[in-house]
Design an enzyme around this catalytic site. Structure first.
Site, PDB file in Angstrom:
ATOM      1  N   GLU A 260      50.149  54.903  38.348  1.00  0.00           N
ATOM      2  CA  GLU A 260      49.871  53.523  37.954  1.00  0.00           C
ATOM      3  C   GLU A 260      50.408  53.267  36.552  1.00  0.00           C
ATOM      4  O   GLU A 260      50.467  54.177  35.730  1.00  0.00           O
ATOM      5  CB  GLU A 260      48.366  53.255  37.938  1.00  0.00           C
ATOM      6  CG  GLU A 260      47.653  53.466  39.247  1.00  0.00           C
ATOM      7  CD  GLU A 260      46.168  53.198  39.130  1.00  0.00           C
ATOM      8  OE1 GLU A 260      45.543  52.951  40.173  1.00  0.00           O
ATOM      9  OE2 GLU A 260      45.624  53.237  38.007  1.00  0.00           O
TER      10      GLU A 260
ATOM     11  N   HIS B 195      38.746  50.228  41.099  1.00  0.00           N
ATOM     12  CA  HIS B 195      38.134  49.899  39.814  1.00  0.00           C
ATOM     13  C   HIS B 195      36.623  49.745  39.994  1.00  0.00           C
ATOM     14  O   HIS B 195      36.155  48.831  40.664  1.00  0.00           O
ATOM     15  CB  HIS B 195      38.700  48.636  39.172  1.00  0.00           C
ATOM     16  CG  HIS B 195      38.504  48.628  37.674  1.00  0.00           C
ATOM     17  ND1 HIS B 195      39.412  49.200  36.797  1.00  0.00           N
ATOM     18  CD2 HIS B 195      37.497  48.160  36.920  1.00  0.00           C
ATOM     19  CE1 HIS B 195      38.966  49.063  35.559  1.00  0.00           C
ATOM     20  NE2 HIS B 195      37.797  48.429  35.600  1.00  0.00           N
TER      21      HIS B 195
ATOM     22  N   HIS C  35      47.322  57.417  35.558  1.00  0.00           N
ATOM     23  CA  HIS C  35      47.753  56.198  34.871  1.00  0.00           C
ATOM     24  C   HIS C  35      48.185  56.588  33.463  1.00  0.00           C
ATOM     25  O   HIS C  35      47.411  56.502  32.513  1.00  0.00           O
ATOM     26  CB  HIS C  35      46.608  55.187  34.825  1.00  0.00           C
ATOM     27  CG  HIS C  35      47.007  53.839  34.298  1.00  0.00           C
ATOM     28  ND1 HIS C  35      46.391  52.676  34.692  1.00  0.00           N
ATOM     29  CD2 HIS C  35      47.953  53.456  33.416  1.00  0.00           C
ATOM     30  CE1 HIS C  35      46.932  51.642  34.067  1.00  0.00           C
ATOM     31  NE2 HIS C  35      47.887  52.102  33.275  1.00  0.00           N
TER      32      HIS C  35
END
Length: 244
Positions: free
Chosen positions: A74, A195, A43
């Site tokens: 991401e 997450h 990310h």
């Protein structure tokens, strides 16, 4: 079976703390792949506080020739991010509604207010050949709207599941994810999740039918520090093999 994608952000964060190249992000990706992991997630944020643009290019070069291994990038779909995706051409791009400087992801996209913003972005990404996943709360209305977009998958934001895992309302929250995943599958969407998933709460989560991939970074790295990388990856892969 659910695939495991290891998020390397915390490896890069540790490297950046000293300004050198240890630990090396590409070498750690190789370690995880050698141990049987089929996906690597990164990310890159605008401030490059962990993953850098160069890391994205380096990991793309590593993974592109490998059969059966996927790179998932991401991020918030800024112009810089979209240009990075077009240059690296990852197997999967996961769009996340993070603001610049945000500590970590804390909500999914809202198609009611952001659908018009996402539509041209999804069309552009389709032309790059990447699979598109949208970070989403386990909200049935949002799932329906995502299915009407050009997204290929959704990634269910699992903080609510993790936070309630040892609380009395755990079954109600689990059911929300179960229903969201079922609806997504029925509407033709693939389903990822991520997450705050870890070795304790993942076994129950992967009993939800249709979960194709879980992306895990922070908890996995902490567990590797405590138990060792070989042990931790072996345990995660065994859990994922039980997934529907």
């Amino acid at each position: 079976m659910t695939e495991l994608s290891v998020n390397l952000n915390k490896i890069a964060l540790l490297r950046n703390a000293r300004g050198h190249d240890a630990p090396n992000v590409v070498e750690f990706a190789k370690k995880f792949i050698t141990l049987g992991v089929k996906g690597i997630t990164i990310h890159p944020r605008p401030d490059e506080r962990h993953i850098t643009r160069q890391d994205a290019h380096d990991l793309g070069d590593l993974i592109r020739p490998l059969d059966g291994i996927e790179l998932n990038i991401e991020g918030y779909p800024s112009e810089d991010f979209l240009q990075l995706i077009e240059a690296v051409r990852p197997d999967q791009t996961t769009l996340v509604p993070d603001l610049p400087g945000q500590l970590t992801s804390d909500h999914g996209f809202d198609f009611h207010t952001q659908g018009a913003f996402l539509a041209p972005i999804l069309s552009r990404l389709k032309n790059s050949g990447t699979r598109i996943s949208i970070f989403l709360d386990p909200d049935l209305a949002q799932v329906r709207l995502a299915a009407q977009s050009q997204a290929d998958r959704i990634e269910l934001y699992t903080e609510a599941y993790a936070d309630t895992f040892n609380r009395p309302n755990r079954q109600d929250i689990y059911q929300q994810y179960h229903e969201a995943a079922a609806l997504a599958v029925n509407l033709g969407l693939g389903v990822n999740a991520g997450h705050d998933l870890n070795l304790d709460n993942l076994p129950r989560f992967v009993t939800i039918p249709g979960i194709q991939e879980v992306s895990i970074g922070h908890a996995l790295v902490v567990e590797c520090l405590e138990l060792g990388i070989n042990t931790v990856v072996r345990q995660y892969l065994a859990i994922c093999q039980q997934g529907h």
